[in-house]
Design a protein around this motif. Structure first.
Motif, PDB file in Angstrom:
ATOM      1  N   GLN A  32      32.077  35.910  50.715  1.00 45.84           N
ATOM      2  CA  GLN A  32      31.804  36.749  49.540  1.00 45.84           C
ATOM      3  C   GLN A  32      33.078  36.970  48.735  1.00 45.84           C
ATOM      4  OE1 GLN A  32      29.611  40.062  51.535  1.00 45.84           O
ATOM      5  NE2 GLN A  32      27.992  39.512  50.091  1.00 45.84           N
ATOM      6  N   PHE A  33      32.898  37.430  47.505  1.00 49.70           N
ATOM      7  CA  PHE A  33      34.038  37.581  46.603  1.00 49.70           C
ATOM      8  C   PHE A  33      33.936  38.903  45.859  1.00 49.70           C
ATOM      9  CE2 PHE A  33      31.850  36.679  42.573  1.00 49.70           C
ATOM     10  CZ  PHE A  33      30.681  36.067  43.032  1.00 49.70           C
ATOM     11  N   ILE A  34      34.956  39.184  45.099  1.00 48.59           N
ATOM     12  CA  ILE A  34      34.958  40.366  44.243  1.00 48.59           C
ATOM     13  C   ILE A  34      35.250  39.925  42.810  1.00 48.59           C
ATOM     14  CG2 ILE A  34      35.634  42.004  46.058  1.00 48.59           C
ATOM     15  CD1 ILE A  34      38.371  41.284  43.831  1.00 48.59           C
ATOM     16  N   VAL A  35      34.938  40.802  41.850  1.00 47.37           N
ATOM     17  CA  VAL A  35      35.386  40.591  40.479  1.00 47.37           C
ATOM     18  C   VAL A  35      36.291  41.757  40.139  1.00 47.37           C
ATOM     19  CG1 VAL A  35      34.638  40.738  38.058  1.00 47.37           C
ATOM     20  CG2 VAL A  35      33.486  39.177  39.604  1.00 47.37           C
ATOM     21  N   LEU A  36      37.432  41.487  39.552  1.00 45.25           N
ATOM     22  CA  LEU A  36      38.307  42.601  39.220  1.00 45.25           C
ATOM     23  C   LEU A  36      38.800  42.524  37.787  1.00 45.25           C
ATOM     24  CD1 LEU A  36      41.446  41.566  39.155  1.00 45.25           C
ATOM     25  CD2 LEU A  36      41.262  41.723  41.622  1.00 45.25           C
ATOM     26  N   ARG A  37      39.315  43.678  37.349  1.00 37.53           N
ATOM     27  CA  ARG A  37      39.912  43.795  36.016  1.00 37.53           C
ATOM     28  C   ARG A  37      41.174  44.628  36.211  1.00 37.53           C
ATOM     29  NH1 ARG A  37      38.098  46.979  30.620  1.00 37.53           N
ATOM     30  NH2 ARG A  37      38.174  48.711  32.074  1.00 37.53           N
ATOM     31  N   VAL A  38      42.305  44.045  35.862  1.00 33.55           N
ATOM     32  CA  VAL A  38      43.580  44.693  36.195  1.00 33.55           C
ATOM     33  C   VAL A  38      43.749  45.990  35.408  1.00 33.55           C
ATOM     34  CG1 VAL A  38      46.091  44.473  36.201  1.00 33.55           C
ATOM     35  CG2 VAL A  38      44.658  42.520  36.829  1.00 33.55           C
ATOM     36  N   ASP A  39      43.493  45.952  34.113  1.00 32.63           N
ATOM     37  CA  ASP A  39      43.667  47.164  33.307  1.00 32.63           C
ATOM     38  C   ASP A  39      42.637  47.190  32.181  1.00 32.63           C
ATOM     39  OD1 ASP A  39      44.616  45.397  31.395  1.00 32.63           O
ATOM     40  OD2 ASP A  39      46.709  45.747  31.905  1.00 32.63           O
ATOM     41  N   GLN A  40      42.734  48.187  31.327  1.00 36.23           N
ATOM     42  CA  GLN A  40      41.698  48.434  30.318  1.00 36.23           C
ATOM     43  C   GLN A  40      41.504  47.284  29.324  1.00 36.23           C
ATOM     44  OE1 GLN A  40      39.721  51.308  30.308  1.00 36.23           O
ATOM     45  NE2 GLN A  40      40.686  51.552  32.302  1.00 36.23           N
ATOM     46  N   THR A  41      42.534  46.501  29.115  1.00 35.55           N
ATOM     47  CA  THR A  41      42.385  45.396  28.165  1.00 35.55           C
ATOM     48  C   THR A  41      42.216  44.054  28.884  1.00 35.55           C
ATOM     49  OG1 THR A  41      44.770  45.109  28.005  1.00 35.55           O
ATOM     50  CG2 THR A  41      43.740  46.563  26.376  1.00 35.55           C
ATOM     51  N   GLY A  42      42.150  44.098  30.209  1.00 34.03           N
ATOM     52  CA  GLY A  42      42.120  42.860  30.980  1.00 34.03           C
ATOM     53  C   GLY A  42      40.776  42.173  30.954  1.00 34.03           C
ATOM     54  N   GLU A  43      40.771  40.935  31.446  1.00 34.77           N
ATOM     55  CA  GLU A  43      39.493  40.238  31.594  1.00 34.77           C
ATOM     56  C   GLU A  43      39.012  40.409  33.028  1.00 34.77           C
ATOM     57  OE1 GLU A  43      39.631  35.850  31.472  1.00 34.77           O
ATOM     58  OE2 GLU A  43      41.795  36.012  31.519  1.00 34.77           O
ATOM     59  N   ARG A  44      37.723  40.211  33.237  1.00 35.91           N
ATOM     60  CA  ARG A  44      37.160  40.257  34.579  1.00 35.91           C
ATOM     61  C   ARG A  44      37.240  38.846  35.157  1.00 35.91           C
ATOM     62  NH1 ARG A  44      33.139  44.654  35.074  1.00 35.91           N
ATOM     63  NH2 ARG A  44      32.145  43.391  36.662  1.00 35.91           N
ATOM     64  N   PHE A  45      37.722  38.734  36.392  1.00 43.41           N
ATOM     65  CA  PHE A  45      37.694  37.412  37.014  1.00 43.41           C
ATOM     66  C   PHE A  45      37.463  37.545  38.514  1.00 43.41           C
ATOM     67  CE2 PHE A  45      42.141  38.699  36.661  1.00 43.41           C
ATOM     68  CZ  PHE A  45      42.680  38.403  37.907  1.00 43.41           C
ATOM     69  N   PRO A  46      36.871  36.500  39.120  1.00 44.03           N
ATOM     70  CA  PRO A  46      36.524  36.574  40.535  1.00 44.03           C
ATOM     71  C   PRO A  46      37.659  36.145  41.456  1.00 44.03           C
ATOM     72  CG  PRO A  46      35.589  34.594  39.544  1.00 44.03           C
ATOM     73  CD  PRO A  46      36.372  35.277  38.471  1.00 44.03           C
ATOM     74  N   LEU A  47      37.712  36.739  42.639  1.00 41.98           N
ATOM     75  CA  LEU A  47      38.644  36.332  43.688  1.00 41.98           C
ATOM     76  C   LEU A  47      37.926  36.435  45.034  1.00 41.98           C
ATOM     77  CD1 LEU A  47      42.044  38.131  42.969  1.00 41.98           C
ATOM     78  CD2 LEU A  47      41.570  35.692  42.739  1.00 41.98           C
TER      79      LEU A  47
ATOM     80  N   ARG B 275      35.446  42.915  24.525  1.00 40.05           N
ATOM     81  CA  ARG B 275      36.172  42.919  23.267  1.00 40.05           C
ATOM     82  C   ARG B 275      37.008  41.639  23.085  1.00 40.05           C
ATOM     83  NH1 ARG B 275      34.557  47.251  21.931  1.00 40.05           N
ATOM     84  NH2 ARG B 275      35.754  47.919  20.141  1.00 40.05           N
ATOM     85  N   ALA B 276      36.320  40.511  23.342  1.00 41.16           N
ATOM     86  CA  ALA B 276      37.012  39.222  23.292  1.00 41.16           C
ATOM     87  C   ALA B 276      37.551  38.894  21.904  1.00 41.16           C
ATOM     88  CB  ALA B 276      36.061  38.104  23.750  1.00 41.16           C
ATOM     89  N   HIS B 277      36.999  39.529  20.870  1.00 35.47           N
ATOM     90  CA  HIS B 277      37.444  39.225  19.500  1.00 35.47           C
ATOM     91  C   HIS B 277      38.760  39.898  19.171  1.00 35.47           C
ATOM     92  CE1 HIS B 277      35.179  42.922  19.562  1.00 35.47           C
ATOM     93  NE2 HIS B 277      35.653  43.268  18.393  1.00 35.47           N
ATOM     94  N   ARG B 278      39.226  40.759  20.072  1.00 38.25           N
ATOM     95  CA  ARG B 278      40.454  41.500  19.788  1.00 38.25           C
ATOM     96  C   ARG B 278      41.643  40.811  20.437  1.00 38.25           C
ATOM     97  NH1 ARG B 278      39.529  47.335  19.581  1.00 38.25           N
ATOM     98  NH2 ARG B 278      41.588  47.413  20.509  1.00 38.25           N
ATOM     99  N   SER B 279      42.704  40.617  19.671  1.00 36.92           N
ATOM    100  CA  SER B 279      43.860  39.887  20.201  1.00 36.92           C
ATOM    101  C   SER B 279      44.567  40.678  21.301  1.00 36.92           C
ATOM    102  CB  SER B 279      44.830  39.560  19.074  1.00 36.92           C
ATOM    103  OG  SER B 279      45.156  40.741  18.369  1.00 36.92           O
ATOM    104  N   ASP B 280      44.340  41.997  21.370  1.00 37.98           N
ATOM    105  CA  ASP B 280      44.990  42.773  22.422  1.00 37.98           C
ATOM    106  C   ASP B 280      44.143  42.851  23.688  1.00 37.98           C
ATOM    107  OD1 ASP B 280      43.056  44.282  21.240  1.00 37.98           O
ATOM    108  OD2 ASP B 280      44.239  46.105  21.046  1.00 37.98           O
ATOM    109  N   HIS B 281      43.030  42.112  23.737  1.00 37.40           N
ATOM    110  CA  HIS B 281      42.216  42.055  24.944  1.00 37.40           C
ATOM    111  C   HIS B 281      42.232  40.628  25.481  1.00 37.40           C
ATOM    112  CE1 HIS B 281      41.051  46.032  23.811  1.00 37.40           C
ATOM    113  NE2 HIS B 281      40.175  46.141  24.793  1.00 37.40           N
ATOM    114  N   ALA B 282      42.215  40.502  26.822  1.00 34.59           N
ATOM    115  CA  ALA B 282      42.483  39.198  27.440  1.00 34.59           C
ATOM    116  C   ALA B 282      41.274  38.272  27.524  1.00 34.59           C
ATOM    117  CB  ALA B 282      43.050  39.407  28.850  1.00 34.59           C
ATOM    118  N   THR B 283      40.060  38.806  27.427  1.00 42.85           N
ATOM    119  CA  THR B 283      38.866  37.977  27.614  1.00 42.85           C
ATOM    120  C   THR B 283      38.737  36.941  26.505  1.00 42.85           C
ATOM    121  OG1 THR B 283      37.746  39.777  28.714  1.00 42.85           O
ATOM    122  CG2 THR B 283      36.347  38.050  27.813  1.00 42.85           C
ATOM    123  N   PRO B 284      38.536  35.669  26.867  1.00 41.32           N
ATOM    124  CA  PRO B 284      38.389  34.637  25.829  1.00 41.32           C
ATOM    125  C   PRO B 284      36.942  34.476  25.371  1.00 41.32           C
ATOM    126  CG  PRO B 284      38.455  33.597  27.984  1.00 41.32           C
ATOM    127  CD  PRO B 284      38.532  35.095  28.227  1.00 41.32           C
TER     128      PRO B 284
END
Lengths: 276, 474
Positions: A32-47, B275-284
């Motif tokens: 099994q895996f998790i999905v995480l987001r480091v901070d408020q502007t981060g992306e979600r990704f699985p590990l 918020r992928a459209h925002r340059s300060d957010h990491a999601t593509p």
């Protein structure tokens, strides 16, 4: 918030992190895996969850730095926190007694094979482990795997450890020399998993691969992780990540995996806070 | 009744200029001013047998709240609405009033119906800060014994929020479990900000927190913790399942897995939640110049209008039936057209082709004709032989609907579900095959409206209360 308890550099660009996540540590199973987001502007990704201690409520994760999000995670020090961690996700690996089992780990995929191999061994299987890396420095978890593997075979592209070559060549050699396995588990880069599945197919050895496709939520909502398995469209996040390697459409998967690489430019206008 | 022919015209809500708004995610419809709200409220005939109320899934006292607007009492107007609907600012924006309350408004026979949605939104917006500051006055029913009981609400979309609010007001302890990192469900991951600003949803969530709701984010019930564990180990006396219908359908046509093809859920989640459209957010996100959206509902239009906003040159909505059968709201279709979205009606996708890099390159479609009505009551579309054509496409979004995911059903022994993963309930109560487990909203019905989900949440709250009371007397 989820606290980083420890950090260890395992190899160049590969970091082991222990994170406090009691709910997840209580229920997670191998595969099994998790999905995480480091901070408020981060992306979600699985590990993948490599190890867990449910009494201490701690998960062990391994991250290979491949971009800004993984770099941000790998740079965190003990005491720092990540904002979101969801799991355990996906179905656990199929673990039972099968007999003689080959576990193949390619590169950082070795981190995924470790909990599976350990559980297979605990279920009485004779576990043969085959690891591949570009060079000796990049080999991880060899001591841990040696503890319970009946045989630990290593290949490196440059021959700096084990035999020179890759895991696919080694597996071909093993099978051609008459070695037999009742099951194969393979985790690693998509081309490696495809090669392993191609090799075992004529021998009719059931081969399970653990996929790590692009996903956003990890709960079956986005469909970004969809993969064709036989005649069915499957979501790796809820129905995987482990699938029958002889059924997976790897070409499909590989194309999707490369979609967000830097060479492929996003053509988005720059939105400011005001333009939300 | 007054002579309808002398009635003033329906007040038009101000909208952002289409050329401006097509470049940002700010709200399109700007809401009524005080003067407009008063003028519109005065159009209401205050029917003695108001048909509008019958058109409302939760039976909001529409003439009652409108009367309070006329009297200048917006807080009392809000109270009237909140007797049956805790989320007026949200419903005023996203309810399909033209198919519900406004459709039955008697004024509609001669002129345009009262703009009930705009008035509801006006009341919701006008009173939002007040209602939040005056929570100390919120009546909490202490009369019933055993109210220390804790209820787990699974999912923080409209159904979960409504059920939680009602249970809190009855005096129960409520914990809301949300799988994503932000509460709100489809209101935050699905509906774009230009239709429903996230700040409105955040306001409602804050309101519930002040009522005492405990939000636990990053918990996927069924995986992180099971329903049985909630009941047996975590001390909850009942569970309300309101996990929504989040799993997208795909068409199953060749090439559908090519990179460049998104489900509407993925496309909208990347933009709205991440918020992928925002340059300060990491999601593509990758949005090419030529975008095609497949589907005819509000979600398809949300995706198409979002694509316009992030810079696509040509956005086409491909729908297999005609404009008349489109399930999307008429207003949203108009807004989309104003913003430059092109509609290809009676058109059905057959296949996607890759470009040289292996990414999406072309779409092949066929023209459709409408035949006899099918089981949905709409005319069945069928392909016109030899009408196939292809055109180049960079990005495609599949918006043909969604269904619940399989996780809760599979991990809750004894819970009856259907083949489409929906949970089976006793309709009047919302009770499932497991007596202590209730369910409502999209997880029961499949994709439906926000207001229907709220109605189910309210119904379940009453049933859960009754269930727990009966239990305590036994």
């Amino acid at each position: 918030m989820y606290e980083i308890v420890s950090r260890e550099q395992l190899a160049p660009r590969i970091v082991k992190l222990q994170v406090r996540a009691p709910r997840v540590a209580k229920t997670v199973k191998p595969g099994q895996f998790i999905v995480l987001r480091v901070d408020q502007t981060g992306e979600r990704f699985p590990l993948t969850v490599v190890e867990h201690n449910h009494r201490l409520g701690i998960l062990t994760l391994v991250v290979q730095t491949i971009g800004s999000s993984t770099e941000k995670l790998a740079s965190l020090e003990p005491g720092e926190k990540i904002s979101d961690l969801l799991g355990p996700l996906g179905e656990p690996s199929e673990i039972d007694y099968y007999g003689r089992v080959l576990c193949v780990g390619g590169g950082v995929g070795t981190a995924l094979i470790l909990p599976v191999a350990r559980a297979l061994s605990a279920n009485g299987n004779e576990v043969v482990t085959l690891l591949g890396a570009r060079t000796e420095q990049l080999l991880i978890f060899t001591d841990e795997l040696a503890e319970f593997s009946q045989q630990l075979l290593i290949t490196t592209d440059d021959g700096s450890a084990g035999s020179q070559g890759n895991v696919a060549e080694k597996l071909t050699e093993l099978l051609e020399s008459g070695e037999r396995f009742d099951r194969v588990y393979a985790t690693g880069p998509v081309p490696m998993m495809r090669a392993i599945a191609d090799i075992t197919e004529p021998y009719a050895i059931k081969t399970l691969v653990s996929l790590n496709p692009i996903m956003v939520d990890g709960t079956g909502m986005c469909g970004g992780c969809r993969v064709q398995v036989g005649d069915r469209l499957r979501f790796a996040c809820t129905e995987g990540p482990e699938f029958d390697g002889h059924q997976v459409d790897f070409a499909d998967l590989l194309a999707r995996q490369n979609y967000y690489s830097d060479s492929h430019n996003c053509r988005l206008p720059d939105f400011s806070e005001d333009g939300n | 009744m007054a002579d309808k022919s002398n009635l003033p015209d329906r007040q038009k809500m101000q909208r952002c200029d289409p050329r401006e708004r097509a470049k940002n995610f700010s709200e399109v419809a700007l809401g009524y001013t005080d003067e407009q709200a008063l003028a519109e409220a005065q159009r209401c005939l205050q029917c003695s047998r108001p048909l509008c109320v019958e058109g409302c899934p939760v039976r909001v006292d529409i003439p009652g709240f409108i009367e309070k607007i006329v009297e200048g009492q917006s807080e009392q107007a809000a109270e009237r609405i909140k007797q049956t609907n805790i989320l007026p600012a949200i419903c005023g924006r996203v309810c399909p009033q033209e198919d519900q309350c406004e459709k039955l408004c008697i004024l509609g026979n001669k002129t345009e119906p009262v703009n009930i949605g705009a008035l509801e939104r006006y009341v919701g917006d006008k009173t939002a800060p007040v209602s939040k500051d005056s929570l100390a006055d919120t009546p909490v029913d202490q009369s019933i014994s055993g109210k220390a009981a804790a209820v787990a609400v699974v999912g923080s979309g409209p159904s979960g929020l409504t059920c939680a609010a009602d249970l809190l007001r009855m005096g129960y302890q409520v914990t809301i479990f949300e799988a994503l990192h932000e509460p709100g469900g489809v209101l935050v991951y699905g509906i774009p900000e230009f239709r429903l600003p996230n700040s409105i949803v955040r306001g409602e969530v804050e309101y519930l927190k002040k009522l005492g709701a405990d939000f636990q984010l990053n918990v996927l019930v069924g995986r992180t913790v099971t329903v049985d564990q909630l009941l047996e180990d975590e001390g909850f006396s009942a569970v309300y399942l309101a996990a929504g219908a989040g799993t997208p359908w795909f068409m199953g046509i060749p090439g559908e897995n090519l990179p460049g093809i998104y489900s509407a859920n993925e496309f909208l989640t990347r933009l709205n939640l991440m918020r992928a459209h925002r340059s300060d957010h990491a999601t593509p996100i990758v949005v090419g110049n030529r975008v095609v959206v497949i589907g005819g509902g509000n979600v398809a239009l949300d995706a198409a209008r979002s694509a316009v906003r992030v810079g696509a040159q040509e956005v086409r909505v491909v729908y297999r039936r005609s404009r008349a059968e489109m399930p999307a709201r008429k207003m949203e279709i108009e807004h989309a057209e104003e913003e430059g979205v092109i509609f290809d009606f009676l058109t059905n996708p057959l296949k996607f082709y890759p470009d040289q890099q292996g990414f999406l390159g072309k779409i092949e479609v066929v023209d459709m004709k409408l035949g006899e009505p099918d089981e949905s009551g709409r005319p069945r579309p069928f392909p016109v032989d030899g009408s196939n054509r292809t055109w180049p496409v960079d990005t495609a979004v599949i918006a043909i609907g969604s269904r619940p995911n399989r996780i809760v059903g599979e991990t809750t022994p004894g819970l009856s579900t259907t083949e489409a993963n929906t949970i089976e309930i006793d309709p009047p109560t919302g009770q499932t095959s497991r007596p202590e487990v209730f369910a409502g909203g999209d997880v029961v019905t499949g994709s439906d409206t926000v207001i229907a989900a709220m109605g189910a949440g309210r119904r379940a709250a009453r049933s859960i209360d009754r269930f727990l009371q009966e239990d305590s007397t036994n």
